[in-house]
Design a protein around this motif. Structure first.
Motif, PDB file in Angstrom:
ATOM      1  N   GLU A   1     -80.543 -21.589  20.752  1.00 26.63           N
ATOM      2  CA  GLU A   1     -80.390 -20.780  21.953  1.00 26.63           C
ATOM      3  C   GLU A   1     -79.469 -19.628  21.498  1.00 26.63           C
ATOM      4  O   GLU A   1     -79.196 -18.666  22.493  1.00 26.63           O
ATOM      5  N   VAL A   2     -78.933 -19.496  20.605  1.00 33.08           N
ATOM      6  CA  VAL A   2     -77.891 -18.382  20.034  1.00 33.08           C
ATOM      7  C   VAL A   2     -78.422 -17.420  19.396  1.00 33.08           C
ATOM      8  O   VAL A   2     -79.260 -17.207  18.690  1.00 33.08           O
ATOM      9  N   SER A   3     -78.245 -15.984  19.831  1.00 33.86           N
ATOM     10  CA  SER A   3     -78.558 -14.863  19.136  1.00 33.86           C
ATOM     11  C   SER A   3     -77.363 -14.373  18.259  1.00 33.86           C
ATOM     12  O   SER A   3     -76.229 -14.011  18.870  1.00 33.86           O
ATOM     13  N   PHE A   4     -77.296 -14.172  17.030  1.00 34.66           N
ATOM     14  CA  PHE A   4     -76.419 -13.968  16.186  1.00 34.66           C
ATOM     15  C   PHE A   4     -76.597 -12.421  15.857  1.00 34.66           C
ATOM     16  O   PHE A   4     -77.119 -11.995  15.173  1.00 34.66           O
ATOM     17  N   THR A   5     -75.464 -11.615  16.796  1.00 34.99           N
ATOM     18  CA  THR A   5     -75.606 -10.321  16.928  1.00 34.99           C
ATOM     19  C   THR A   5     -74.601  -9.606  16.028  1.00 34.99           C
ATOM     20  O   THR A   5     -74.455  -8.209  15.960  1.00 34.99           O
ATOM     21  N   ASP A   6     -73.432 -10.241  15.895  1.00 39.41           N
ATOM     22  CA  ASP A   6     -72.035  -9.633  15.537  1.00 39.41           C
ATOM     23  C   ASP A   6     -71.969 -10.006  13.990  1.00 39.41           C
ATOM     24  O   ASP A   6     -71.981 -11.219  13.857  1.00 39.41           O
ATOM     25  N   ARG A   7     -71.521  -9.025  13.072  1.00 40.15           N
ATOM     26  CA  ARG A   7     -70.985  -9.543  11.901  1.00 40.15           C
ATOM     27  C   ARG A   7     -69.740 -10.366  11.704  1.00 40.15           C
ATOM     28  O   ARG A   7     -68.786 -10.282  12.410  1.00 40.15           O
ATOM     29  N   LEU A   8     -69.704 -11.145  10.769  1.00 43.15           N
ATOM     30  CA  LEU A   8     -68.551 -12.029  10.545  1.00 43.15           C
ATOM     31  C   LEU A   8     -67.432 -11.197  10.214  1.00 43.15           C
ATOM     32  O   LEU A   8     -67.413 -10.214   9.333  1.00 43.15           O
ATOM     33  N   TYR A   9     -66.301 -11.476  11.021  1.00 46.14           N
ATOM     34  CA  TYR A   9     -65.051 -10.631  10.546  1.00 46.14           C
ATOM     35  C   TYR A   9     -64.369 -11.547   9.406  1.00 46.14           C
ATOM     36  O   TYR A   9     -64.119 -12.853   9.687  1.00 46.14           O
ATOM     37  N   VAL A  10     -64.081 -11.164   8.429  1.00 46.85           N
ATOM     38  CA  VAL A  10     -63.087 -11.905   7.435  1.00 46.85           C
ATOM     39  C   VAL A  10     -61.852 -11.401   7.554  1.00 46.85           C
ATOM     40  O   VAL A  10     -61.404 -10.113   7.174  1.00 46.85           O
ATOM     41  N   PRO A  11     -60.671 -12.357   7.812  1.00 48.12           N
ATOM     42  CA  PRO A  11     -59.234 -11.951   7.983  1.00 48.12           C
ATOM     43  C   PRO A  11     -58.998 -11.198   6.946  1.00 48.12           C
ATOM     44  O   PRO A  11     -59.191 -11.713   5.481  1.00 48.12           O
ATOM     45  N   PRO A  12     -58.120 -10.043   6.635  1.00 47.76           N
ATOM     46  CA  PRO A  12     -57.558  -9.641   5.609  1.00 47.76           C
ATOM     47  C   PRO A  12     -56.422 -10.232   4.957  1.00 47.76           C
ATOM     48  O   PRO A  12     -55.845 -11.256   5.733  1.00 47.76           O
ATOM     49  N   LEU A  13     -56.508 -10.165   3.609  1.00 46.18           N
ATOM     50  CA  LEU A  13     -55.265 -10.875   2.994  1.00 46.18           C
ATOM     51  C   LEU A  13     -53.869 -10.077   3.489  1.00 46.18           C
ATOM     52  O   LEU A  13     -53.871  -8.757   3.303  1.00 46.18           O
ATOM     53  N   ALA A  14     -53.029 -10.814   3.901  1.00 49.01           N
ATOM     54  CA  ALA A  14     -51.595 -10.195   4.395  1.00 49.01           C
ATOM     55  C   ALA A  14     -51.217  -9.682   3.096  1.00 49.01           C
ATOM     56  O   ALA A  14     -50.903  -9.796   1.993  1.00 49.01           O
ATOM     57  N   ARG A  15     -50.624  -8.497   3.426  1.00 48.12           N
ATOM     58  CA  ARG A  15     -49.711  -7.571   2.563  1.00 48.12           C
ATOM     59  C   ARG A  15     -48.426  -8.177   2.323  1.00 48.12           C
ATOM     60  O   ARG A  15     -47.808  -8.987   3.215  1.00 48.12           O
ATOM     61  N   SER A  16     -47.797  -7.916   1.175  1.00 50.61           N
ATOM     62  CA  SER A  16     -46.401  -8.674   0.658  1.00 50.61           C
ATOM     63  C   SER A  16     -45.713  -7.479   0.123  1.00 50.61           C
ATOM     64  O   SER A  16     -46.359  -6.545  -0.463  1.00 50.61           O
ATOM     65  N   THR A  17     -44.558  -7.808  -0.072  1.00 50.50           N
ATOM     66  CA  THR A  17     -43.497  -7.185  -0.743  1.00 50.50           C
ATOM     67  C   THR A  17     -42.731  -7.833  -1.814  1.00 50.50           C
ATOM     68  O   THR A  17     -42.772  -9.129  -1.331  1.00 50.50           O
ATOM     69  N   ARG A  18     -41.875  -7.521  -2.517  1.00 48.30           N
ATOM     70  CA  ARG A  18     -41.159  -8.285  -3.323  1.00 48.30           C
ATOM     71  C   ARG A  18     -39.743  -7.895  -3.150  1.00 48.30           C
ATOM     72  O   ARG A  18     -39.280  -6.680  -3.038  1.00 48.30           O
ATOM     73  N   ASP A  19     -38.664  -8.992  -2.871  1.00 49.18           N
ATOM     74  CA  ASP A  19     -37.342  -8.597  -2.449  1.00 49.18           C
ATOM     75  C   ASP A  19     -36.634  -8.705  -3.813  1.00 49.18           C
ATOM     76  O   ASP A  19     -37.135  -8.839  -4.862  1.00 49.18           O
ATOM     77  N   PRO A  20     -35.380  -8.167  -3.903  1.00 50.62           N
ATOM     78  CA  PRO A  20     -34.668  -8.122  -5.097  1.00 50.62           C
ATOM     79  C   PRO A  20     -34.513  -9.541  -5.735  1.00 50.62           C
ATOM     80  O   PRO A  20     -34.372  -9.510  -7.036  1.00 50.62           O
TER      81      PRO A  20
END
Length: 523
Positions: free
Chosen positions: A61-80
């Motif tokens: 009964e389901v209409s698949f109308t929206d593209r799957l969202y893939v969560p982005p990889l989180a940005r990171s930094t390096r501390d000292p």
């Protein structure tokens, strides 16, 4: 590769087989109330209507109308100091889940869910979590081995406007973990509103495993959650009558998208399945019955792939599966009625008769070739033999463990560092329960005295507990000691956890006694 063919029945995917004839979703006729307990038949009326309307089916009964969202990889930094630093912000948001008014949600670095954190074994990490929600929350690193004061359980509250910055060194195999709130008594609500995301651990020693590994291309995270929306698209947060497990939705979100589709470009795709729901147990399989290879569980890769056509996941559990697609041949992922291992009454009101279409896969006309799966993946857990004596026993009933409900000021027991224990967990109230332990990945030794099924032979941190079928697990507690900072053990059916089906333990030095939790005054 020669995969061992195992077309899974409920026994193969959820533990030992239920004795006697199986009562399926349609065995009990709605109108006649056949098989319903006599009290329901006698009561008729309201109770009969509740029974008749308890099951849900969206099959076909389901209409698949929206593209799957893939969560982005989180940005990171390096501390000292070389530490990898992530920044998360929890805040209210709005997400248009279906036509009409947007739904009020909560999210991390966005309106709903959060980014995928990714780091490697041996890396030092820090996560700065700012709380811009209107109430106190926490963020728990589910499945992660780390010091208790960094665990993100109820003893590490983050007040509105505050920032919490835990740090630790990752020391465990490659695995699909996740992070979510764990505030005492409010976990179900915070997760249901949208606070959840994955934390992928990489292991350089496992990089040659030969599995699909291009994130967002042939390695796809799937956070599966059910929701119940009212006519104004607001999240319904109340349980239905007769329901003892929490909110059971009639629609399924994948990565925050209602009934999505995903365009497949490679012959094989690795799906990292997470049951991010608070109450529902899913039994995943494809509508065309195609087999797939299960390659990983909560804490990492299995010893070897195995082939099946069903995989059952209770709240908090994960599985990594590899699916083979053919050019142009669409496939629908469905949750079939799960085997909850409880009586027909409690099963029906806990989602045991539900069928839900989850998402659609749309392979391109031409697919890039994928290598065959390896025949071996990882060393099997070997903490203890199945015959090892039991160290502790836990009985789950109602909202209590061993007859006691959660008390933030009570340490239930201490375990000594660098020791291995065997725990036996038994559910005794014919309600759906599972069992999650913080800090450790454990080995499942047996289910009702029998060898665990293949999907339970890798590292686990959450396991389903069938009614009156004891599950034995072996756990090794490592170097992170603190007599005043506890870890949790609890049912991951979040309504049960919030109501008190939880306890806490500490890891100590030899001869050291547990002490009162240091953060209890916050609660």
């Amino acid at each position: 590769m020669n995969l061992r063919s195992q077309r899974s029945s409920a026994a193969e995917t959820a533990g030992p087989a239920r004795k006697g004839p199986r009562i399926t979703r349609r065995t009990v006729l709605k109108a006649g109330l056949i098989g319903v307990p006599s009290v329901l038949a006698a009561g008729g009326g309201w109770a009969g209507w509740q029974w008749a309307s308890a099951d849900i089916s969206t099959a076909g009964e389901v209409s698949f109308t929206d593209r799957l969202y893939v969560p982005p990889l989180a940005r990171s930094t390096r501390d000292p100091d070389g530490r990898r630093v992530f920044d998360l912000r929890a805040a209210p948001g709005r997400r248009r889940l279906r036509p009409g008014r947007p739904t009020e949600t909560w999210g991390l670095n966005g309106p709903m869910l959060g980014p995928t954190l990714r780091a490697a074994r041996g890396e030092a990490v820090q996560v700065n979590v700012r709380n811009d929600l209107p109430e106190t929350t926490t963020i728990h690193w589910h499945g992660m081995h780390l010091p208790a004061r960094m665990d993100g359980g109820p003893h590490q509250p983050i007040a509105p406007g505050a920032t919490w910055s835990p740090y630790w060194t990752i020391d465990q195999p490659a695995a699909t973990l996740w992070y979510h709130p764990h505030p005492h008594g409010r976990t179900a609500r915070h997760v249901y509103r949208g606070l959840a995301a994955m934390f992928i651990v990489d292991d350089p020693d496992a990089s040659a495993a030969g599995l699909p590994s291009r994130y967002g291309v042939d390695d796809i995270p799937l956070i599966v959650q059910d929701v119940l929306l009212d006519d104004d698209n607001r999240l319904v947060e109340r349980r239905r009558p007769m329901n003892g497990v929490g909110v059971l939705g009639d629609q399924v979100l994948v990565n925050g998208i209602l009934h999505p589709y995903h365009e497949v470009t490679t012959e094989r795709v690795r799906l990292r399945l997470l049951n991010g729901s608070g109450a529902r147990v899913y039994r995943f399989g494809f509508t065309d019955g195609r087999p797939f290879a299960v390659v990983g569980s909560d804490g990492g890769l299995l010893p070897a792939p195995y082939e099946t056509d069903r995989i059952q996941l209770s709240p908090g559990e994960r599985a990594e599966i590899v699916v083979t697609f053919r050019p142009g041949q669409r496939a629908v992922l469905r949750s079939h009625p799960p085997d909850l291992g409880v009586d027909v009454w409690n099963g029906r009101f806990s989602g045991g008769d539900d069928t839900l279409d989850v998402m659609e896969f749309r392979p391109a006309a031409r697919l890039a070739p994928s290598p065959a799966l390896p025949s071996r993946l990882a060393a099997p857990p070997a903490l203890a033999a199945a015959s090892a004596p039991v160290t502790r026993r836990f009985e789950l009933s109602g909202f209590s463990v061993n007859g006691r409900r959660m008390d933030m000021n009570r340490i239930d027991f201490g375990v000594v560092r660098n020791t291995t224990e065997v725990w036996e967990i038994t559910a005794i109230d014919s309600k759906p329960h599972n069992f999650h332990v913080h800090d450790v990945q454990f080995q499942v030794l047996s289910v009702d005295g029998a060898q665990p099924p293949p999907e339970l032979r890798g590292w686990k941190d959450t396991v389903y507990i069938p009614d009156r079928k004891p599950v034995r697990i072996a756990l090794r507690f490592g170097e992170h000691t603190d007599p005043r900072a506890p870890y949790m053990f609890h049912c991951h059916v979040l309504y049960h956890e919030d109501q008190g089906l939880m306890g806490q333990f500490v890891v100590t030095e030899p001869g050291q006694a547990p002490q009162a939790p240091r953060s209890a005054h916050h609660h």
